[in-house]
Design a protein around this motif. Sequence first.
Motif, PDB file in Angstrom:
ATOM      1  N   HIS A  53       3.620   0.686   3.182  1.00 52.87           N
ATOM      2  CA  HIS A  53       4.375  -0.673   3.386  1.00 52.87           C
ATOM      3  C   HIS A  53       4.535  -1.656   2.037  1.00 52.87           C
ATOM      4  O   HIS A  53       3.522  -1.496   1.299  1.00 52.87           O
TER       5      HIS A  53
ATOM      6  N   ASN B 117       0.839  -1.338   0.115  1.00 49.23           N
ATOM      7  CA  ASN B 117       0.028  -0.116  -0.051  1.00 49.23           C
ATOM      8  C   ASN B 117       0.841   1.173   0.165  1.00 49.23           C
ATOM      9  O   ASN B 117       2.145   1.224  -0.199  1.00 49.23           O
TER      10      ASN B 117
ATOM     11  N   LEU C  16       8.908  -4.835   4.371  1.00 44.51           N
ATOM     12  CA  LEU C  16       8.900  -6.026   5.337  1.00 44.51           C
ATOM     13  C   LEU C  16       9.069  -7.246   4.532  1.00 44.51           C
ATOM     14  O   LEU C  16       8.734  -7.370   3.449  1.00 44.51           O
TER      15      LEU C  16
HETATM   16  C1  LIG Z   1      -0.350  -0.776   4.706  1.00 42.66           C
HETATM   17  O1  LIG Z   1      -0.095  -2.172   5.311  1.00 42.66           O
HETATM   18  C2  LIG Z   1       0.704  -2.436   6.199  1.00 42.66           C
HETATM   19  C3  LIG Z   1       1.051  -3.999   6.505  1.00 42.66           C
HETATM   20  O2  LIG Z   1       0.251  -5.013   5.905  1.00 42.66           O
HETATM   21  C4  LIG Z   1      -0.555  -2.453   7.308  1.00 42.66           C
HETATM   22  O3  LIG Z   1      -0.204  -2.511   8.575  1.00 42.66           O
HETATM   23  C5  LIG Z   1      -1.199  -0.780   7.263  1.00 42.66           C
HETATM   24  O4  LIG Z   1      -2.051  -0.955   8.175  1.00 42.66           O
HETATM   25  C6  LIG Z   1      -1.382  -0.462   5.827  1.00 42.66           C
HETATM   26  N1  LIG Z   1      -1.872   0.862   5.725  1.00 42.66           N
HETATM   27  C7  LIG Z   1      -2.973   1.163   5.254  1.00 42.66           C
HETATM   28  C8  LIG Z   1      -3.284   2.592   5.058  1.00 42.66           C
HETATM   29  O5  LIG Z   1      -3.776   0.441   4.622  1.00 42.66           O
END
Ligand SMILES: *[C@@H]1O[C@H](CO)[C@@H](O)[C@H](O)[C@H]1NC(C)=O
Length: 345
Positions: free
Chosen positions: A194, A191, A278
């Motif tokens: 991450h 996303n 990660l």
């Molecule tokens: C993006 O991905 C990470 C890892 O999977 C997660 O912890 C995080 O909440 C996500 N962020 C959004 C805005 O979805």
Amino acid sequence: MMMITKLSHFNSAWKLAAGTIVALLVSVQIKDAPVGFVDTNGSSSDSSGQCLDLDSNQDMDSLVANARQIFITMPAKAGGTSMKDFTKLCMKRAVHGNILSREGLWKDYLVDSLHVQSIIASHLYREADFLRLVNSPSRETLMIHIHREESSRVASAVKHVSVKICEFRGKYSSHQKQTVAVATKFNVRKNNTHCILDEESFVNEIAANSAEVGISTHCLLTCQSYKAIQENAPQLVFLHYKQVDKLQKLLAKHHCPELLAELPIRANMAEDKSLKVLLHKKGTDEARNSVDLEEWLHAKGPSMEWTLKLRRDASCQAKTFHMEDELFACPDETLRVTSASIDRW
Ligand SMILES: *[C@@H]1O[C@H](CO)[C@@H](O)[C@H](O)[C@H]1NC(C)=O
Ligand SMILES: *[C@@H]1O[C@H](CO)[C@@H](O)[C@H](O)[C@H]1NC(C)=O
């Protein structure tokens, strides 16, 4: 009469002895000076390294002033992109990014314009690229090689490669019809903040010495390179990558003073931090078994280098370690490299 002669003999013998004691004290002091210590005259003796001062009007300044051609070289992740961006602005002309590693471009470069660039900054990929420069010394050429300690360099390279994979850039570029292949190979899930990669495929990519990982210190500073420096005596300076801001200032002073107000030029530094990468072990729970690459590197960095045989092409690493001891002891982490220094290492 007799008495007077004897006395004056005694007198000169005493003076001689006193002189010897002073001379002994002086030589003891010089020997005790820390490696890389520069005397008050700004020059350094052979036994104390060849530190260079990067301030204005000091020894590095005059090396830069006297050179008609300056080559600035480096492995990956050692301030190279900043130096290349600086050079482009300073010379007001762009040459191919890594021209010193691309022999096929040289003749075109030479005939392209009467005014060839006085400063060229380029990453070097292989030992042969370094040797070609070392083997064509000229009194008017100055080589400035930017150094970074290999374990720190390789960790930075691994992070850089992970971000390139996540963003499908460079070798992992999207316009090579490869996006799907890359996405599948590393099982890229991301996303905005991450990116998760499959640990095993990513480790295989590091082990293959891919991209920045393989553009290393030890493939440039080899036994062959040290030998060639001794045999050809190029005007050569090693500089720690943390000193590139000061180097830019010195170069600008002589080649593009109008740029001084805009320094330092920095590139490639923030981009790796905007995305958290990660690693995830295939077949396990993604949320619980994904580890931050920074943490992964902190824990596994030292074992990564030997388990993946990242230094399989290295040679004369002892010389490099001894060179680093001298380099890091210099106040400006800048070192003149001569045949005598390599003997000492
Ligand atoms: C993006 O991905 C990470 C890892 O999977 C997660 O912890 C995080 O909440 C996500 N962020 C959004 C805005 O979805
Ligand atoms: C420093 O320079 C002066 C003048 O050139 C010279 O006389 C003196 O011997 C030098 N000192 C050292 C330690 O090199």
